[in-house]
Structures are given as C-alpha cells and as structure tokens.
Design a protein around this motif. Structure first.
Motif, PDB file in Angstrom:
ATOM      1  N   GLY A 177       6.545  66.222  95.925  1.00  0.00           N
ATOM      2  CA  GLY A 177       7.327  65.119  95.388  1.00  0.00           C
ATOM      3  C   GLY A 177       6.757  64.458  94.161  1.00  0.00           C
ATOM      4  O   GLY A 177       7.229  63.390  93.757  1.00  0.00           O
ATOM      5  N   ASP A 178       5.748  65.074  93.529  1.00  0.00           N
ATOM      6  CA  ASP A 178       5.145  64.489  92.333  1.00  0.00           C
ATOM      7  C   ASP A 178       5.831  65.066  91.092  1.00  0.00           C
ATOM      8  O   ASP A 178       5.400  66.076  90.534  1.00  0.00           O
ATOM      9  N   ARG A 208       3.704  60.352  92.040  1.00  0.00           N
ATOM     10  CA  ARG A 208       2.886  60.146  93.228  1.00  0.00           C
ATOM     11  C   ARG A 208       1.760  61.175  93.219  1.00  0.00           C
ATOM     12  O   ARG A 208       1.514  61.815  92.207  1.00  0.00           O
ATOM     13  N   GLY A 209       1.077  61.343  94.358  1.00  0.00           N
ATOM     14  CA  GLY A 209      -0.005  62.311  94.446  1.00  0.00           C
ATOM     15  C   GLY A 209      -1.354  61.691  94.125  1.00  0.00           C
ATOM     16  O   GLY A 209      -1.470  60.503  93.819  1.00  0.00           O
ATOM     17  N   LEU A 210      -2.395  62.504  94.188  1.00  0.00           N
ATOM     18  CA  LEU A 210      -3.762  62.059  93.932  1.00  0.00           C
ATOM     19  C   LEU A 210      -4.301  62.737  92.680  1.00  0.00           C
ATOM     20  O   LEU A 210      -3.962  63.887  92.391  1.00  0.00           O
ATOM     21  N   GLY A 288       1.860  62.858 103.159  1.00  0.00           N
ATOM     22  CA  GLY A 288       3.100  62.428 103.790  1.00  0.00           C
ATOM     23  C   GLY A 288       3.724  61.258 103.055  1.00  0.00           C
ATOM     24  O   GLY A 288       3.084  60.587 102.249  1.00  0.00           O
ATOM     25  N   PRO A 289       4.994  60.952 103.337  1.00  0.00           N
ATOM     26  CA  PRO A 289       5.710  59.931 102.569  1.00  0.00           C
ATOM     27  C   PRO A 289       5.181  58.527 102.761  1.00  0.00           C
ATOM     28  O   PRO A 289       5.485  57.648 101.965  1.00  0.00           O
ATOM     29  N   PHE A 290       4.397  58.268 103.816  1.00  0.00           N
ATOM     30  CA  PHE A 290       3.913  56.916 104.056  1.00  0.00           C
ATOM     31  C   PHE A 290       2.390  56.858 104.135  1.00  0.00           C
ATOM     32  O   PHE A 290       1.828  55.967 104.752  1.00  0.00           O
ATOM     33  N   LYS A 295       1.541  56.421  95.320  1.00  0.00           N
ATOM     34  CA  LYS A 295       1.574  55.453  94.233  1.00  0.00           C
ATOM     35  C   LYS A 295       1.725  56.174  92.890  1.00  0.00           C
ATOM     36  O   LYS A 295       1.064  57.177  92.643  1.00  0.00           O
ATOM     37  N   PRO A 296       2.574  55.672  92.010  1.00  0.00           N
ATOM     38  CA  PRO A 296       2.632  56.249  90.660  1.00  0.00           C
ATOM     39  C   PRO A 296       1.347  55.936  89.901  1.00  0.00           C
ATOM     40  O   PRO A 296       0.756  54.867  90.068  1.00  0.00           O
ATOM     41  N   TRP A 297       0.912  56.870  89.083  1.00  0.00           N
ATOM     42  CA  TRP A 297      -0.302  56.670  88.305  1.00  0.00           C
ATOM     43  C   TRP A 297      -0.203  57.476  87.015  1.00  0.00           C
ATOM     44  O   TRP A 297       0.687  58.318  86.863  1.00  0.00           O
TER      45      TRP A 297
END
Length: 408
Positions: A177-178, A208-210, A288-290, A295-297
C-alpha cells in the motif's frame, strides 16, 4: 566474506586500462595499422607497432566518423577533420562545420567496416560509456535519465520526461500500500565534452511503509519477579529482589516500540496464591493496516556530479557528492552524506567506489540483534556491466548486493 570482496575489488582495479593504450588507424588505402602513438606533429603521427616504428602522414589517415549531438537537440554526422579542447571541425552533408565545444552534448565515434564503410559504435575510441548512472546504488548522482528512456528492475522503475526531469518509483512497495514516487530535477548543467557539471534536487514521497535500511538503537529494562503468599497475604517464598536486566537492540526506524508492565495472580489448590510481575518490550515491524508503517513520510536529496574526460580520451571519470534527509514522524531527521566516483573501464563496464556517512545504517555483515555499535562511515565498491543496449547487471559490497535492470 571480507576476503571475497577484497578479491573482487582487486579484480576490478586490474581491469583499469593502461596509460599507453593501443590505437587503431584506418588508412584511405583500406589498410589498418594498430600501435601505440609515440610522437605526433601537425602533419605526421609515429606509431610503435608489431612491424616496428611506422610514421604516417595525416593525409593518409581516414578521418574518424562521428555523430555529434548538440545541446539544443540537433545532430551532426560526418568526418572529424580537427579536434581541439574548444571545438570540433566536421565535414558533413551540410559542408565543413566548426562546432564549439560548449555547444556539444555528446560525441559518439563510429566503427570502420572494410566492406560496408562505417557503421556501429567504435570500441577503440569513445568519450561516453554505454551507461550514465543516475544513482550510485541508493545515492543519486547529478544526472537524470535521458528523455523518453524507461527502466525497470525487480524493485523500481523510472522514466525520463525530459533531459532534465525524471520520475521513479519503488513499485515493489505498492504491494503493502505504499504508493510512492521520486521526482528528480537537474537544476544546473554546465560545461562540455572535456568537463561538465550537473546539480540535481529531488525527493522520495511515501504514503506509508518504513524507510529502507534505516535503524535506531534502543535500550530498555526488563525484569520478571514472582512470589507466593498464604491466604492471609503473608510472604512465603519467591524471587522479589531480582534486578532489572538492560536489553539493547537495533530496531527499524518506524517500528512500534513500547514497554509493557504486567502482574498476574495464580490461586493454588491449598488456598495460597502466586503473584508474577515484570516488564518487557513490545515492538513490531508488521505492515498491517493498523500497525507500523502507516505514516506518510518523505526523503529530500541534493546531488552534484563533476564529469571529466579521461586523459587517455577513452571514457570518463565522474565524481559525485550528495546528501539526503529523511523526515519520518516522531523521529529526528535522518541524514546521509556521501561521495563516490564511477570510472569508465570499458564502454560497457563501469567501476564504482563510494563512501558514505550514515548513523542509521547497518552493514550486511553485522547482526542487528546484537548490542553493537556500527559505523557511522562505510565504504562500497562494485561495478555495472552493460550486456547490450538494454540489459544492465551490477554487483557491489553493501546490501542489496545485486542489481539487474532493463532500459529501453
């Protein structure tokens, strides 16, 4: 592992061309002479060949056939009559043209064919290799993709909208989902064939994502105690004096991390009861979604490249400098500074060396689970090989160690 990569580095260095390279001259008579240039005047050139020292008049030599691409997009093809650091004199279908060096974007030499005139690129004389790097692995260079060029790899893809602007994406992150994109804009380009400079700015914006390969060092106290009491609450036995233990671990930037305290009571058949209490760390890198990575970055970068024609006149050495800054919610700014060079060893082979400063990077040969201090200065060495005009293969020391992509 280290010995393997040292051997690779030495092997790559051994591929560097010698200073006195051989040169092949094609004569108007149809003959071909190969040797090392010893002396050259305005009218003659002397070669050391397998037949001994040979002196040729320059009017005997068939001029190099070149394709010159100008900065405005015009293309001139013809015989190269004269070449200086400031200009090229070409006999083309438009007549004899003197082209200023600062108006030239690229010069390609064409290969001689005894039966069919001249065709194809000339591996014996070349100013530019088959690949112009837009990244030193993860770190941007000052150059974007050329206009209308597209590449795709196992993790990312990019397209050059113009000679100054490209957009890339890490499409492999779409599966979590990123939806991300990475624009790059060359804001400055100066110079010509002998030396050129390019400066680019850009960013990588994530939904999202890391952040990839970014870690932080965390320490916390963990403890676990128990005690048994009678029905009146009197202490019977247990371990209530155990000291907390310090735990240290490297966690990915953006991982959820919290300390959890607990106390459980167990009632025994004889009426007594046991109390267990303690504290432990709860962390997760789940996508996971929660959970983590929602967080957007964004990442911002600036990159500079100085590209110089080698003294041998065969290929280039590109010197690169840059910095990137990641802004992730709840974390300090994650900065990275780097310098590197890519060296044209052959038309289809680039050697790449880089050094970077990154306080949040863990090298491939270290274990993130150990209480170890890394870096923060690291080096990398590798190569990019152009199999043909489409396929590129690379290998380097730092993770990920293999690169494979297709350009068209």
């Amino acid at each position: 592992m280290k010995k393997l990569w040292v051997g690779l580095a030495l092997g790559l260095i051994s591929l560097l061309p010698a200073q006195n390279q051989e040169k092949t001259l094609y004569l108007k008579s149809g003959e071909k002479i190969t040797g090392t240039v010893k002396t050259e005047t305005d009218s003659t050139v002397t070669l050391s060949t397998a037949l001994g020292m040979i002196t040729l008049r320059k009017d005997q030599i068939q001029p190099d056939r070149v394709t010159i691409t100008l900065k405005n997009g015009d293309i001139v093809e013809g015989d190269l009559l004269q070449e200086t650091p400031d200009s090229f004199v070409v006999r083309s279908g438009l007549g004899i043209l003197t082209i200023p060096g600062d108006a030239i974007e690229r010069v390609d030499f064409l290969r001689a064919s005894e039966q069919q005139g001249r065709s194809g690129s000339n591996p014996e004389r070349w100013y530019f290799s088959d690949e112009r790097l837009i990244d030193l692995w993860f770190d941007p260079t000052g150059f974007p993709l050329e206009k209308n060029v597209f590449y795709i790899s196992g993790f990312s893809a990019a397209y050059g909208f113009s000679d100054r602007f490209q957009v890339s994406t890490r499409w492999a992150s779409w599966v979590v989902g990123d939806l991300n994109f990475r624009p790059k804009w060359m804001v400055l380009k100066t110079g010509g064939i002998q030396k050129m400079q390019a400066l680019s700015i850009g960013g990588h914006f994530h939904q999202r994502g890391l952040p990839e390969l970014k870690w932080r060092r965390e320490s916390w106290q963990e403890w676990n105690r128990w005690a048994e009491y009678d029905q009146a609450g009197n202490f019977l036995s247990g371990d209530t004096s155990r000291n907390p233990e310090t735990q240290t671990m490297w966690l990915r930037i953006g991982e959820d991390f919290s300390l959890v305290s607990f106390q459980d009571t167990l009632y025994l058949p004889d009426g007594n009861y046991q109390v267990t209490s303690g504290q432990y760390a709860d962390y997760s890198s789940d996508f996971g979604p929660f959970t983590s990575g929602n967080k957007p970055w964004e990442e911002l970068f600036i990159a500079y490249t100085l590209s110089k024609l080698k003294t041998s006149g065969q290929g280039r050495i590109n010197y690169n400098l840059g910095a990137s800054f990641i802004f992730y919610p709840g974390e300090p700014v994650l900065s990275r500074y780097y310098a590197g060079l890519d060296y044209d060893a052959r038309p289809n082979l680039k050697l790449i060396f880089s050094v970077f400063y990154d306080e949040h990077y863990i090298p491939i040969y270290m274990d993130a689970g150990r209480d170890t201090h890394f870096g923060p200065v690291f080096t990398d060495v590798g190569f990019i090989y152009a199999k043909d005009e489409h396929w590129r293969f690379g290998l380097h020391f730092q993770r990920p160690t293999i690169a494979l992509y297709y350009k068209f």
